[in-house]
Design a protein around this motif. Structure first.
Motif, PDB file in Angstrom:
ATOM      1  N   ARG A 219       0.820  -1.209   0.000  1.00 49.74           N
ATOM      2  CA  ARG A 219       0.000   0.000   0.000  1.00 49.74           C
ATOM      3  C   ARG A 219       0.853   1.258   0.000  1.00 49.74           C
ATOM      4  N   HIS A 220       2.032   1.184   0.601  1.00 52.78           N
ATOM      5  CA  HIS A 220       2.855   2.401   0.700  1.00 52.78           C
ATOM      6  C   HIS A 220       3.319   2.875  -0.676  1.00 52.78           C
ATOM      7  N   GLU A 223       0.469   5.071  -1.836  1.00 50.19           N
ATOM      8  CA  GLU A 223       0.443   6.313  -1.075  1.00 50.19           C
ATOM      9  C   GLU A 223       1.592   7.230  -1.472  1.00 50.19           C
TER      10      GLU A 223
END
Length: 341
Positions: A219-220, A223
């Protein structure tokens, strides 16, 4: 005083001996447990290795049986079986080239239709749709994989084929009629109908695998791309798709393997004509469909042997394509690792 000291020394000596004995017992118990664990690990390792070898043995056994059963055809036609377009059961003359052509073309067209659609569905479920909507969409897509092949065939015979003939084929002829692919009479059964059915059938497999691959991206990374000012599409293009390349290739290979081996639905709508034609509107045949249609009526030994050799050719095509897909996955994984460093 001397007696007291002697008694204390005796007690200390007895205590030390008892402690030593307890340590020895504990050590032996621990070693016994380790031996039991080592034995269990060895049994587990041998069991899993045996199961893996069993799968490999089944493939080898299947290949041996196919080669042995198709030996009369191999001796009669040799390599010419793969290059001949003649399929004449009356005169016992057989060639696999029209069916190899039909298998390859129908699978390629099916992939051309299914891959973009599957990637769109996978990106929608993993990146765009909220959870309350992604779950029912995913369930409905996976439900397509549970529909029996014969049901797809019946639906294509009575609905899809006539609809393509009356609405899609005229448009393709009007726009791309200058190409040999879109010339010829419009019929309900043919290469294009079979390819569309195959695309619908392999789409759930590709989209399901791609959805899991996209969701496995950390997920990073998403983001970070959004924090740098990327739009949703730019985030997908730079942070999701590149690390998922090897997984996408694997999903496409899975769909291709499904398309190559599909039998009943294709046999019902492809027309089953052992002729090589450039037009997608004309009937054709695949390796799997001709085996299903003609094996029951194979009266001569050479006829039956030739059909079994078609199965051997199909197995060889599937194995070669899977090896190539595996090599692409390995290459993509190594390239991604070098890029990460």
């Amino acid at each position: 005083m001397t007696s007291i000291r002697d008694d204390e020394g005796i007690r200390l000596s007895n205590g030390a001996e008892t402690a030593t004995t307890q340590f020895q017992i504990a050590g032996e118990s621990a070693r016994a447990k380790l031996r039991v664990r080592d034995y269990g690990d060895r049994v587990f390792a041998l069991t899993t290795a045996g199961l893996a070898l069993l799968v490999l043995g089944l493939i080898v056994l299947l290949t041996i049986i196919l080669v042995h059963s198709s030996a009369p055809s191999i001796r009669q036609f040799g390599f010419g079986f793969l290059t001949s377009s003649d399929w004449d059961p009356v005169n016992d003359s057989y060639g696999a080239l029209p069916f190899m052509y039909g298998t390859a073309v129908s699978s390629i067209i099916a992939l051309a239709i299914a891959v973009p659609l599957s990637l769109g569905v996978a990106l929608c479920m993993s990146e765009l749709s909220p959870l309350w909507l992604a779950r029912p969409i995913g369930f409905m897509v996976e439900l397509l994989a549970a529909i029996p092949s014969v049901v797809y065939g019946l639906w294509a015979v009575f609905m899809l084929g006539p609809w393509l003939r009356d609405h899609i084929d005229p448009i393709l002829s009007a726009v791309f009629g200058f190409l040999p692919l879109f010339k010829g009479p419009h019929v309900a059964v043919g290469m294009l109908t079979a390819a569309v059915v195959l695309a619908i059938m392999i789409m759930p497999y590709i989209s399901s695998v791609c959805t899991d691959v996209f969701r496995a991206v950390p997920r990073h990374q998403r983001e970070a791309a959004l924090a740098l000012g990327a739009t949703k599409w730019e985030m997908v293009r730079t942070a999701v798709l590149p690390p998922s390349r090897s997984g996408i290739v694997g999903a496409v290979a899975l769909g291709l393997g499904r398309a190559l081996g599909e039998t009943i639905a294709v046999a019902m709508v492809i027309g089953n004509s052992p002729v090589i034609s450039a037009s997608l509107f004309k009937p054709s045949a695949t390796l799997a469909s001709v085996i299903a249609n003609e094996f029951a009526e194979a009266t001569s030994d050479l006829y039956q042997s030739s059909l079994i050799e078609l199965g051997l050719v199909l197995l060889a095509m599937a194995m070669v394509l899977n090896v190539l897909a595996r090599l692409l996955v390995i290459k993509g994984t190594s390239s991604a690792a070098r890029g990460g460093r």
